[in-house]
Write a protein that holds these residues in place. Structure first.
Motif, PDB file in Angstrom:
ATOM      1  N   MET A  75      -2.608  -1.786  10.397  1.00 41.31           N
ATOM      2  CA  MET A  75      -2.417  -0.511  11.187  1.00 41.31           C
ATOM      3  C   MET A  75      -1.166   0.148  11.305  1.00 41.31           C
ATOM      4  O   MET A  75      -0.987   1.428  11.612  1.00 41.31           O
ATOM      5  N   SER A  76       0.022  -0.776  11.521  1.00 43.69           N
ATOM      6  CA  SER A  76       1.318  -0.271  11.681  1.00 43.69           C
ATOM      7  C   SER A  76       1.901   0.561  10.659  1.00 43.69           C
ATOM      8  O   SER A  76       2.579   1.696  10.763  1.00 43.69           O
ATOM      9  N   ALA A  77       1.106   0.321   9.513  1.00 42.95           N
ATOM     10  CA  ALA A  77       1.805   1.182   8.189  1.00 42.95           C
ATOM     11  C   ALA A  77       0.978   2.544   8.226  1.00 42.95           C
ATOM     12  O   ALA A  77       1.544   3.463   7.804  1.00 42.95           O
ATOM     13  N   LEU A  78      -0.205   2.552   9.189  1.00 38.08           N
ATOM     14  CA  LEU A  78      -0.973   4.026   9.302  1.00 38.08           C
ATOM     15  C   LEU A  78      -0.071   4.811   9.987  1.00 38.08           C
ATOM     16  O   LEU A  78      -0.252   6.156   9.686  1.00 38.08           O
ATOM     17  N   ARG A  79       0.345   4.408  11.242  1.00 34.39           N
ATOM     18  CA  ARG A  79       0.855   5.394  11.944  1.00 34.39           C
ATOM     19  C   ARG A  79       1.913   6.462  11.595  1.00 34.39           C
ATOM     20  O   ARG A  79       1.934   7.765  11.634  1.00 34.39           O
ATOM     21  N   PRO A  80       2.989   6.060  10.607  1.00 37.81           N
ATOM     22  CA  PRO A  80       4.045   6.782  10.137  1.00 37.81           C
ATOM     23  C   PRO A  80       3.228   7.931   9.085  1.00 37.81           C
ATOM     24  O   PRO A  80       3.578   9.052   9.280  1.00 37.81           O
ATOM     25  N   THR A  81       2.380   7.527   8.379  1.00 40.59           N
ATOM     26  CA  THR A  81       1.740   8.462   7.568  1.00 40.59           C
ATOM     27  C   THR A  81       1.110   9.539   8.251  1.00 40.59           C
ATOM     28  O   THR A  81       0.743  10.690   7.939  1.00 40.59           O
ATOM     29  N   LEU A  82       0.120   9.130   9.475  1.00 38.37           N
ATOM     30  CA  LEU A  82      -0.410  10.118  10.205  1.00 38.37           C
ATOM     31  C   LEU A  82       0.279  10.861  10.989  1.00 38.37           C
ATOM     32  O   LEU A  82       0.411  12.295  10.870  1.00 38.37           O
ATOM     33  N   ASP A  83       1.694  10.635  11.466  1.00 35.79           N
ATOM     34  CA  ASP A  83       2.755  11.391  12.120  1.00 35.79           C
ATOM     35  C   ASP A  83       3.073  12.359  11.044  1.00 35.79           C
ATOM     36  O   ASP A  83       3.229  13.534  11.499  1.00 35.79           O
ATOM     37  N   PHE A  84       3.361  12.037   9.806  1.00 35.58           N
ATOM     38  CA  PHE A  84       3.948  12.988   8.960  1.00 35.58           C
ATOM     39  C   PHE A  84       2.971  14.098   8.678  1.00 35.58           C
ATOM     40  O   PHE A  84       3.093  15.242   8.616  1.00 35.58           O
TER      41      PHE A  84
ATOM     42  N   ALA B 143      -7.187   0.228   4.304  1.00 34.20           N
ATOM     43  CA  ALA B 143      -7.045  -0.871   4.975  1.00 34.20           C
ATOM     44  C   ALA B 143      -6.759  -2.173   3.671  1.00 34.20           C
ATOM     45  O   ALA B 143      -6.131  -2.992   3.548  1.00 34.20           O
ATOM     46  N   GLY B 144      -7.554  -1.615   2.563  1.00 32.83           N
ATOM     47  CA  GLY B 144      -7.555  -2.433   1.440  1.00 32.83           C
ATOM     48  C   GLY B 144      -6.128  -2.440   0.716  1.00 32.83           C
ATOM     49  O   GLY B 144      -5.367  -3.369   0.204  1.00 32.83           O
ATOM     50  N   TYR B 145      -5.572  -1.315   0.611  1.00 30.26           N
ATOM     51  CA  TYR B 145      -4.049  -0.966   0.071  1.00 30.26           C
ATOM     52  C   TYR B 145      -3.078  -1.573   0.907  1.00 30.26           C
ATOM     53  O   TYR B 145      -2.327  -2.270   0.335  1.00 30.26           O
ATOM     54  N   TYR B 146      -3.148  -1.496   2.121  1.00 30.63           N
ATOM     55  CA  TYR B 146      -2.025  -2.136   3.146  1.00 30.63           C
ATOM     56  C   TYR B 146      -2.371  -3.792   2.816  1.00 30.63           C
ATOM     57  O   TYR B 146      -1.164  -4.347   2.725  1.00 30.63           O
ATOM     58  N   ALA B 147      -3.522  -4.357   2.889  1.00 30.49           N
ATOM     59  CA  ALA B 147      -3.830  -5.851   2.611  1.00 30.49           C
ATOM     60  C   ALA B 147      -3.020  -6.251   1.055  1.00 30.49           C
ATOM     61  O   ALA B 147      -2.325  -7.209   0.861  1.00 30.49           O
ATOM     62  N   SER B 148      -3.304  -5.161   0.072  1.00 31.16           N
ATOM     63  CA  SER B 148      -2.970  -5.748  -1.150  1.00 31.16           C
ATOM     64  C   SER B 148      -1.400  -5.519  -1.379  1.00 31.16           C
ATOM     65  O   SER B 148      -0.764  -6.425  -2.320  1.00 31.16           O
ATOM     66  N   LEU B 149      -0.916  -4.630  -0.889  1.00 31.33           N
ATOM     67  CA  LEU B 149       0.561  -4.477  -0.778  1.00 31.33           C
ATOM     68  C   LEU B 149       1.282  -5.371  -0.173  1.00 31.33           C
ATOM     69  O   LEU B 149       2.157  -5.877  -0.622  1.00 31.33           O
ATOM     70  N   ASP B 150       0.631  -5.831   0.986  1.00 28.52           N
ATOM     71  CA  ASP B 150       1.473  -7.016   1.554  1.00 28.52           C
ATOM     72  C   ASP B 150       1.326  -8.269   0.841  1.00 28.52           C
ATOM     73  O   ASP B 150       2.151  -9.148   0.474  1.00 28.52           O
TER      74      ASP B 150
ATOM     75  N   LYS C  42      -2.529   4.280  -3.689  1.00 22.36           N
ATOM     76  CA  LYS C  42      -1.685   5.140  -2.575  1.00 22.36           C
ATOM     77  C   LYS C  42      -2.066   6.491  -2.808  1.00 22.36           C
ATOM     78  O   LYS C  42      -2.297   7.267  -1.870  1.00 22.36           O
ATOM     79  N   SER C  43      -2.279   6.887  -4.274  1.00 23.36           N
ATOM     80  CA  SER C  43      -2.475   8.258  -4.344  1.00 23.36           C
ATOM     81  C   SER C  43      -3.959   8.535  -4.024  1.00 23.36           C
ATOM     82  O   SER C  43      -4.280   9.519  -3.630  1.00 23.36           O
TER      83      SER C  43
ATOM     84  N   PHE D 170      -9.381 -13.779   2.098  1.00 22.74           N
ATOM     85  CA  PHE D 170      -8.766 -12.550   2.218  1.00 22.74           C
ATOM     86  C   PHE D 170      -9.813 -11.481   2.387  1.00 22.74           C
ATOM     87  O   PHE D 170     -11.114 -11.411   2.199  1.00 22.74           O
ATOM     88  N   PRO D 171      -9.417 -10.474   3.463  1.00 25.19           N
ATOM     89  CA  PRO D 171     -10.317  -9.384   3.615  1.00 25.19           C
ATOM     90  C   PRO D 171     -10.635  -8.392   2.711  1.00 25.19           C
ATOM     91  O   PRO D 171     -11.915  -7.618   2.872  1.00 25.19           O
ATOM     92  N   VAL D 172     -10.078  -8.188   1.367  1.00 29.40           N
ATOM     93  CA  VAL D 172     -10.195  -7.116   0.704  1.00 29.40           C
ATOM     94  C   VAL D 172     -11.778  -6.932   0.006  1.00 29.40           C
ATOM     95  O   VAL D 172     -12.213  -6.049  -0.215  1.00 29.40           O
TER      96      VAL D 172
END
Length: 631
Positions: free
Chosen positions: A1-10, A336-343, A396-397, A466-468
């Motif tokens: 979720m920490s990755a979501l906040r900057p995108t939302l703010d933008f 959620a899946g994107y952030y998990a697979s990126l990590d 991401k796209s 894994f959660p994906v």
């Protein structure tokens, strides 16, 4: 979720300028600080009460012990925390106990919960149920049912589908008959008795709230005792699980609404999904005023909402709201899946870089170099492989593009409620066209993002370690939720783009052209602008060609490919508009990520619309003309 906040703010502030909404009277008490406080609170609750239990609610499915439905304790605690946050009534008037929060901010805040655990369903249907009643209900209905839902005492459902009818609402058979000669005198509205069965009712039975308020579609028999055919005979009724008095207090008597069974689903396992029987006699009741048809066992008590025969018109208020909600849920799962697979990709070492290495004549017959890998080199993280980058960029796209579209739609909702008369009308027209896409596009392509997230994980992605895999299972339902993919496509091509002489489509084209005109002035965006202009022309031409014969059967035979192409056009437009908010001189990783994701979409995805539109333009009969026996 920490990755979501900057995108939302933008997206909220740099792109949509949500902070400017406080210039409107309704939101005058708000500011970016109050908006951020709401986002902070929701992010914290989601992190503490939802995310740690996403796997728990998936594995500990709801079960019926013969008396009540049992849910994990974590679900109860999450539901309570959400109710106490005030988010159930966030956009309501102060007089209603609400915050008068813009829907744009409310929608953004809801993403934290859906990303953490979409299966712990705390709000979507309850909010929609109460919002419908605030528009179409009487004052007593608002006071007794809607306001108690906003307060968290009651929860709500929508009961539309039936086992024999599915999505074909004109074929529902649940009937509602007046409850005695004084049926119109009940303070809570004209009182009817309902008999019938409803299927696929999310959150239809549980112990999370004091009461469950079902909004039920049923037909009132005509003078001859027969049900009116088609949708014109459908009316809408409030059918509470437990009977209440005119003050909203429980009377202690159960309404005749019985759980017939739980559906065990591929995903969304944390939310009960039910088959409900209305008026079967399991919980026989008298009328609310002590009378009733034939005493006990005459059916479940329901109160008419709006006028007889206008049930579907009223219900669309909730259905359209739910469709945007499902789009947000699909997007959240994709993210959620994107952030998990990126990590995972950043931390998983596997393989070595591909390069040229010299070979001997014994290997190739000459001294040339060949493509290969040097086994003597250390392994690299998989994010260094080009194909893994492709899969991450696709995710991401898709997901950030869908997120931008959904927040734009939320912004249009605020425009409808607080804009100038001209803005209100434009928001209405744009939402008519965009709502089918806001539901359908994320549910298809954010699902594909979840599939790619599994692929990035390799064999591990197919396991429950894994959660994906759960994100994919949860998301697969969204192409069916709130109107299937085919229904949304038929609605888009069959109604929305041609309604009112095509006014909505023309307005959307004007908005897209305005973005193109701005973007073409920037050399870095000119290529994208030209590609978008060509795509717009193709969609416009295909729309006309689809309806060239004037026959709906010809036009709608390829409605889904049309919707896919239209959706890609809209997402490409959204990405280009988002890029206009990125400072040209910015070299930040976040801004470079946006440029690359948009470039991926324009280079790899937008060209696909040609194939989709080709079958639309030619009214290709391959599918519609397939003989049944040839299968």
């Amino acid at each position: 979720m920490s990755a979501l906040r900057p995108t939302l703010d933008f997206l909220l502030y740099d792109w949509l300028h949500a902070e400017r909404l406080d210039e409107r009277a309704r939101f005058a008490d708000h500011s970016r600080e109050t908006f951020d406080a709401v986002l902070d609170t929701c992010e914290r609750i989601a992190r503490e009460k939802y995310a740690p239990f996403n796997r728990v609610v998936d594995t500990q499915e709801p079960h019926f012990d013969g008396e009540k439905v049992i849910l994990p304790q974590a679900t109860h605690e999450a539901h309570q925390a959400y109710g106490e946050s005030g988010m159930l009534s966030a956009s309501q008037d102060y007089e209603e106990g609400g915050m008068q929060l813009p829907y744009t901010v409310e929608a953004a805040a809801g993403l934290f919960f859906a990303t953490a655990s979409v299966s712990i369903n705390s709000s979507l249907l309850t909010k929609g149920n109460a919002n419908l009643l605030m528009v179409h209900g009487t004052e007593p209905q608002k006071a007794v049912f809607a306001r108690n839902e906003f307060a968290g005492r009651f929860s709500g459902t929508m009961a539309l589908s039936e086992p024999q009818a599915g999505s074909s609402l004109s074929d529902i058979a649940t009937r509602a008959t007046p409850d005695g000669t004084d049926f119109e005198s009940d303070p809570l509205g004209p009182r009817y008795r309902l008999k019938g069965n409803k299927m696929w009712i999310s959150a239809g039975e549980h112990e999370l709230s004091e009461n469950i308020i079902h909004l039920v579609l049923a037909k009132i028999p005509g003078p001859d005792g027969k049900l009116v055919a088609g949708v014109k005979g459908i009316s809408l009724f409030i059918v509470p699980k437990k009977l209440v008095d005119t003050e909203g207090q429980l009377t202690g008597e159960r309404n005749d609404v019985a759980l017939a069974g739980l559906n065990h689903k591929l995903g969304w396992r944390g939310t009960t999904n039910t088959l409900l029987n209305f008026g079967e006699g399991k919980y026989p009741v008298r009328g609310a005023s002590g009378g009733g048809l034939d005493g006990r066992g005459a059916g479940a008590i329901g109160y008419l909402v709006g006028k007889p025969g206008e049930g579907l018109r009223c219900m669309f208020h909730m259905m359209n709201e739910a469709r945007i909600g499902i789009g947000l849920a699909a997007t959240a799962l994709g993210l959620a899946g994107y952030y998990a697979s990126l990590d995972y990709a950043k931390n998983r070492p596997q393989g070595r870089p591909v390069g040229l290495r010299p070979t001997s004549r014994q290997d190739t017959g000459n001294d040339a170099s060949v493509v290969g890998k040097d086994p003597g080199q250390p392994q690299v993280r998989i994010i260094e492989h080009a194909d893994v980058k492709r899969m991450l960029l696709a995710q991401k796209s898709y997901c950030e593009g869908a997120l931008a579209l959904l927040l734009y739609c939320a912004r249009l909702v605020d425009e409808q409620h607080t804009g100038t008369p001209e803005a209100v009308e434009e928001a209405r027209l744009l939402l008519e066209v965009l709502t089918p896409l806001a539901k359908s596009w994320p549910s298809e392509f954010c699902l594909e993002a979840n599939s790619l997230a599994i692929q990035v994980h390799g064999g591990y992605g197919y396991t429950r370690d894994f959660p994906v895999e759960q994100y994919w299972r949860d998301n697969r339902l969204n192409m069916i939720h709130e109107g299937t993919h085919g229904i949304q496509a038929a609605d888009l091509l069959g109604r929305k783009v041609v309604m009112e002489g095509g006014k909505g489509l023309l307005l959307l084209a004007q908005r897209i052209n305005a973005t193109i005109e701005r973007a073409i002035q920037q050399p870095a965006l000119a290529e994208h602008a030209n590609a978008l202009g060509q795509a717009l022309q193709k969609v416009g031409a295909a729309t006309k060609a689809a309806w060239a014969t004037g026959q709906a059967t010809d036009a709608l035979a390829n409605a889904v490919p049309y919707m896919q192409a239209f959706g890609h056009l809209v997402i490409a437009w959204t990405w280009l508009d988002v890029l206009l908010a990125v400072p040209a001189a910015s070299n930040s990783p976040a801004d470079e990520g946006r440029r690359r994701a948009a470039r991926y979409f324009f280079h790899y995805e937008l060209p696909k619309i040609g194939a989709w539109l080709r079958v639309v333009e030619t009214r290709d009969p391959t599918c519609a003309g397939m003989p049944e026996e040839a299968f």
